[in-house]
Design an enzyme around this catalytic site. Structure first.
Site, PDB file in Angstrom:
ATOM      1  N   GLU A  11     -11.769  41.982   5.625  1.00 25.02           N
ATOM      2  CA  GLU A  11     -11.115  42.978   7.007  1.00 25.02           C
ATOM      3  C   GLU A  11     -10.189  42.036   6.268  1.00 25.02           C
ATOM      4  OE1 GLU A  11     -12.674  41.563  10.841  1.00 25.02           O
ATOM      5  OE2 GLU A  11     -14.131  43.249  10.590  1.00 25.02           O
TER       6      GLU A  11
ATOM      7  N   GLN B  55       5.249  44.388  13.317  1.00 27.37           N
ATOM      8  CA  GLN B  55       6.394  45.525  12.177  1.00 27.37           C
ATOM      9  C   GLN B  55       5.213  44.866  10.957  1.00 27.37           C
ATOM     10  OE1 GLN B  55      10.138  44.715  11.904  1.00 27.37           O
ATOM     11  NE2 GLN B  55      10.230  44.398  10.098  1.00 27.37           N
TER      12      GLN B  55
ATOM     13  N   ARG C 275      12.207  34.899  -3.274  1.00 25.37           N
ATOM     14  CA  ARG C 275      12.510  35.629  -1.797  1.00 25.37           C
ATOM     15  C   ARG C 275      12.855  34.643  -1.249  1.00 25.37           C
ATOM     16  NH1 ARG C 275      13.914  41.418  -2.157  1.00 25.37           N
ATOM     17  NH2 ARG C 275      12.178  42.254  -4.458  1.00 25.37           N
TER      18      ARG C 275
ATOM     19  N   HIS D  30      14.233  32.609   3.690  1.00 23.31           N
ATOM     20  CA  HIS D  30      14.443  33.428   4.954  1.00 23.31           C
ATOM     21  C   HIS D  30      14.060  32.987   6.715  1.00 23.31           C
ATOM     22  CE1 HIS D  30      14.995  37.063   2.390  1.00 23.31           C
ATOM     23  NE2 HIS D  30      16.129  35.761   2.004  1.00 23.31           N
TER      24      HIS D  30
ATOM     25  N   LYS E 285       4.138  35.362  10.495  1.00 26.05           N
ATOM     26  CA  LYS E 285       4.453  35.484   9.157  1.00 26.05           C
ATOM     27  C   LYS E 285       3.208  35.387   9.035  1.00 26.05           C
ATOM     28  CE  LYS E 285       9.217  36.369   7.586  1.00 26.05           C
ATOM     29  NZ  LYS E 285      10.362  36.052   6.744  1.00 26.05           N
TER      30      LYS E 285
ATOM     31  N   TYR F 112       2.847  41.762   4.733  1.00 29.18           N
ATOM     32  CA  TYR F 112       3.487  40.634   5.291  1.00 29.18           C
ATOM     33  C   TYR F 112       3.674  41.973   6.915  1.00 29.18           C
ATOM     34  CZ  TYR F 112       8.622  40.347   4.702  1.00 29.18           C
ATOM     35  OH  TYR F 112       9.636  40.324   4.833  1.00 29.18           O
TER      36      TYR F 112
ATOM     37  N   LYS G   5      22.319  37.890  -1.172  1.00 28.44           N
ATOM     38  CA  LYS G   5      22.586  37.335  -0.058  1.00 28.44           C
ATOM     39  C   LYS G   5      21.658  35.436  -0.406  1.00 28.44           C
ATOM     40  CE  LYS G   5      18.558  38.608   2.421  1.00 28.44           C
ATOM     41  NZ  LYS G   5      17.811  39.280   3.174  1.00 28.44           N
ATOM     42  N   ASP G   6      20.803  35.600  -1.031  1.00 29.96           N
ATOM     43  CA  ASP G   6      20.397  34.497  -1.098  1.00 29.96           C
ATOM     44  C   ASP G   6      20.769  33.684  -2.140  1.00 29.96           C
ATOM     45  OD1 ASP G   6      17.958  35.017   0.295  1.00 29.96           O
ATOM     46  OD2 ASP G   6      16.685  35.549  -1.435  1.00 29.96           O
TER      47      ASP G   6
END
Length: 185
Positions: A28, A47, A59, A62, A71, A131, A171-172
């Site tokens: 599960e 989401q 990444r 954030h 998350k 995630y 962006k990073d």
């Protein structure tokens, strides 16, 4: 499900009970009641996200300054080094981080609560990362802290890249220093 504490009490590693034999395995990956018991509260996930990255992709770090996202993260192919950074100014662990190896082989998941920055580094040839989030993506509220901030001093396993370079998005590359970042009260 086994709950493994980290150095930051609000962040936990979840290790599912896996049933396997020569045909394969079953587990599960999410059970709302067990998850609520593990973290001490019920959450609504709104989401699910899925990314694929190659070795060396980093990444993050954030977070969303409004609509903060909790998350629940896991890897279904490959391996990453996953990091959660406490950005809650009122927290006794503000500015501290925890890191965990997540892989398809170990099937571990990491709960990164609201109020934390999140990042991961792909250490295998590639990785698929899944995630669940507790709030929707809000690009206008998204922020990024530079991955190699000296104050945070995250101990990234760069030796695992075996000569591959760290790869960042545009962006990073524009991430702020921790000392200049918007944080949660």
């Amino acid at each position: 499900m086994k709950v493994i504490p980290t150095a930051i009490p609000d962040v936990v590693v979840l290790e599912p009970r896996v049933f396997g034999d020569d045909r394969g395995f079953f587990f599960e990956s999410f059970n709302r009641r067990q998850f609520a018991d593990a973290i001490g509260r019920d959450v609504d996930f709104v989401q699910d996200n899925h990314s694929r990255s190659v070795k060396g992709v980093l990444r993050g770090i954030h977070y969303q300054i409004q609509q903060p996202q909790g998350k629940l993260v896991r890897v279904v192919q490959g391996e990453v080094y996953d990091v959660a950074v406490d950005l809650r100014k009122s927290s006794p662990t503000f500015g501290q981080w925890v890191g965990e190896a997540l892989s398809a082989a170990n099937k571990r998941m990491l709960w990164v609560p609201e109020g934390f920055g999140h990042a991961f580094l792909v250490v295998s040839e590639s990785a698929e990362f899944l995630y669940k989030t507790t709030d929707y993506y809000a690009p206008e509220a998204e922020r990024s802290i530079v991955w190699n901030d000296a104050t945070l001093a995250i101990d990234w396993p760069l030796a695992r890249l075996q000569g591959a370079a760290v790869q960042l998005s545009a962006k990073d590359q524009q991430g702020r220093r921790f000392s200049e970042a918007d944080v949660y009260q």
